[in-house]
Design an enzyme around this catalytic site. Sequence first.
Site, PDB file in Angstrom:
ATOM      1  N   CYS A 191       0.859  -1.185   0.000  1.00  0.00           N
ATOM      2  CA  CYS A 191       0.000   0.000   0.000  1.00  0.00           C
ATOM      3  C   CYS A 191       0.893   1.232   0.000  1.00  0.00           C
ATOM      4  O   CYS A 191       2.064   1.155  -0.396  1.00  0.00           O
ATOM      5  CB  CYS A 191      -0.994  -0.022   1.164  1.00  0.00           C
ATOM      6  SG  CYS A 191      -0.256   0.028   2.813  1.00  0.00           S
ATOM      7  N   ASN A 197       2.209   1.452   4.399  1.00  0.00           N
ATOM      8  CA  ASN A 197       2.505   0.187   5.095  1.00  0.00           C
ATOM      9  C   ASN A 197       2.194   0.263   6.587  1.00  0.00           C
ATOM     10  O   ASN A 197       2.874  -0.337   7.410  1.00  0.00           O
ATOM     11  CB  ASN A 197       3.969  -0.259   4.862  1.00  0.00           C
ATOM     12  CG  ASN A 197       4.273  -1.698   5.279  1.00  0.00           C
ATOM     13  OD1 ASN A 197       5.394  -2.009   5.653  1.00  0.00           O
ATOM     14  ND2 ASN A 197       3.297  -2.579   5.230  1.00  0.00           N
ATOM     15  N   CYS A 217      -1.584   0.822   7.403  1.00  0.00           N
ATOM     16  CA  CYS A 217      -3.023   0.537   7.524  1.00  0.00           C
ATOM     17  C   CYS A 217      -3.439  -0.724   6.767  1.00  0.00           C
ATOM     18  O   CYS A 217      -3.794  -1.737   7.371  1.00  0.00           O
ATOM     19  CB  CYS A 217      -3.852   1.721   7.030  1.00  0.00           C
ATOM     20  SG  CYS A 217      -3.625   3.229   7.988  1.00  0.00           S
ATOM     21  N   ARG A 218      -3.407  -0.655   5.420  1.00  0.00           N
ATOM     22  CA  ARG A 218      -3.987  -1.743   4.633  1.00  0.00           C
ATOM     23  C   ARG A 218      -3.067  -2.940   4.471  1.00  0.00           C
ATOM     24  O   ARG A 218      -3.473  -4.086   4.751  1.00  0.00           O
ATOM     25  CB  ARG A 218      -4.384  -1.209   3.235  1.00  0.00           C
ATOM     26  CG  ARG A 218      -5.544  -0.254   3.258  1.00  0.00           C
ATOM     27  CD  ARG A 218      -5.676   0.505   1.947  1.00  0.00           C
ATOM     28  NE  ARG A 218      -4.571   1.437   1.764  1.00  0.00           N
ATOM     29  CZ  ARG A 218      -4.376   2.196   0.703  1.00  0.00           C
ATOM     30  NH1 ARG A 218      -5.233   2.100  -0.320  1.00  0.00           N
ATOM     31  NH2 ARG A 218      -3.370   3.024   0.632  1.00  0.00           N
ATOM     32  N   SER A 219      -1.835  -2.722   3.996  1.00  0.00           N
ATOM     33  CA  SER A 219      -0.982  -3.892   3.706  1.00  0.00           C
ATOM     34  C   SER A 219      -0.574  -4.684   4.957  1.00  0.00           C
ATOM     35  O   SER A 219      -0.425  -5.903   4.863  1.00  0.00           O
ATOM     36  CB  SER A 219       0.231  -3.509   2.847  1.00  0.00           C
ATOM     37  OG  SER A 219       1.046  -2.559   3.470  1.00  0.00           O
ATOM     38  N   ASP A 247      -8.227   3.743   1.133  1.00  0.00           N
ATOM     39  CA  ASP A 247      -7.291   4.157   2.177  1.00  0.00           C
ATOM     40  C   ASP A 247      -8.092   4.613   3.393  1.00  0.00           C
ATOM     41  O   ASP A 247      -8.838   5.593   3.313  1.00  0.00           O
ATOM     42  CB  ASP A 247      -6.436   5.306   1.614  1.00  0.00           C
ATOM     43  CG  ASP A 247      -5.401   5.783   2.606  1.00  0.00           C
ATOM     44  OD1 ASP A 247      -5.434   5.352   3.773  1.00  0.00           O
ATOM     45  OD2 ASP A 247      -4.561   6.604   2.199  1.00  0.00           O
TER      46      ASP A 247
HETATM   47  P1  4NP Z   1      -1.862   2.776   4.102  1.00  0.00           P
HETATM   48  O1  4NP Z   1      -2.544   4.118   4.670  1.00  0.00           O
HETATM   49  O2  4NP Z   1      -1.300   3.132   2.750  1.00  0.00           O
HETATM   50  O3  4NP Z   1      -3.010   1.836   4.029  1.00  0.00           O
HETATM   51  O4  4NP Z   1      -0.808   2.381   5.098  1.00  0.00           O
HETATM   52  C1  4NP Z   1      -1.854   5.328   4.758  1.00  0.00           C
HETATM   53  C2  4NP Z   1      -1.137   5.614   5.874  1.00  0.00           C
HETATM   54  C3  4NP Z   1      -0.474   6.814   5.981  1.00  0.00           C
HETATM   55  C4  4NP Z   1      -0.532   7.723   4.946  1.00  0.00           C
HETATM   56  C5  4NP Z   1      -1.266   7.427   3.814  1.00  0.00           C
HETATM   57  C6  4NP Z   1      -1.921   6.227   3.717  1.00  0.00           C
HETATM   58  N1  4NP Z   1       0.117   8.968   5.057  1.00  0.00           N
HETATM   59  O5  4NP Z   1      -0.031   9.779   4.148  1.00  0.00           O
HETATM   60  O6  4NP Z   1       0.820   9.208   6.039  1.00  0.00           O
END
Ligand code: 4NP
Length: 144
Positions: free
Chosen positions: A3, A6, A8-10, A119
């Site tokens: 993602c 790294n 939240c989703r992955s 997201d």
């Molecule tokens: P992820 O979510 O891609 O599912 O881990 C996010 C976590 C943090 C951010 C963006 C997406 N960020 O911009 O900090």
Amino acid sequence: MVCLGNICRSPLAEGILKHKAQQKNLNWQIDSAGTGSWHVGDSPDSRSIDVAKKYGIDISQQRARQLQAKDLVEYDLLLAMDSSNYQNILKMASTEEEEAKVKMIMNYFQPGYNQNVPDPYYDSDGFEQVYQMLDKACDKILEG
Ligand code: 4NP
């Protein structure tokens, strides 16, 4: 499992697929990474840890890392959570063989739909939905 951050989703995708692979005694090498570097070294988001825990999966020991070119060599499959991740992984591919390893994860559930796993970072209500989507996709990955 790839993602953006790294956190939240992955990490959820990694935890769910590892859990299901263990239940089937499959010795798969499963990991996750982000295309971005902002959260390198961080634990998963507490909301991801909580939703995984609700379903009996502990992802609290994971630490975020950034995707590297060598991951496209070492792994057979790179599963993108959304189309932006997908495009960013493809940019790192240096051969057609590497390009062919990059897939949108939800296409395992609904082939050809290119559905994004949303997201959930700015939407606390989104974590349960993300869990359910990844759970369904991971079942198909193991069937496949
Ligand atoms: P992820 O979510 O891609 O599912 O881990 C996010 C976590 C943090 C951010 C963006 C997406 N960020 O911009 O900090």
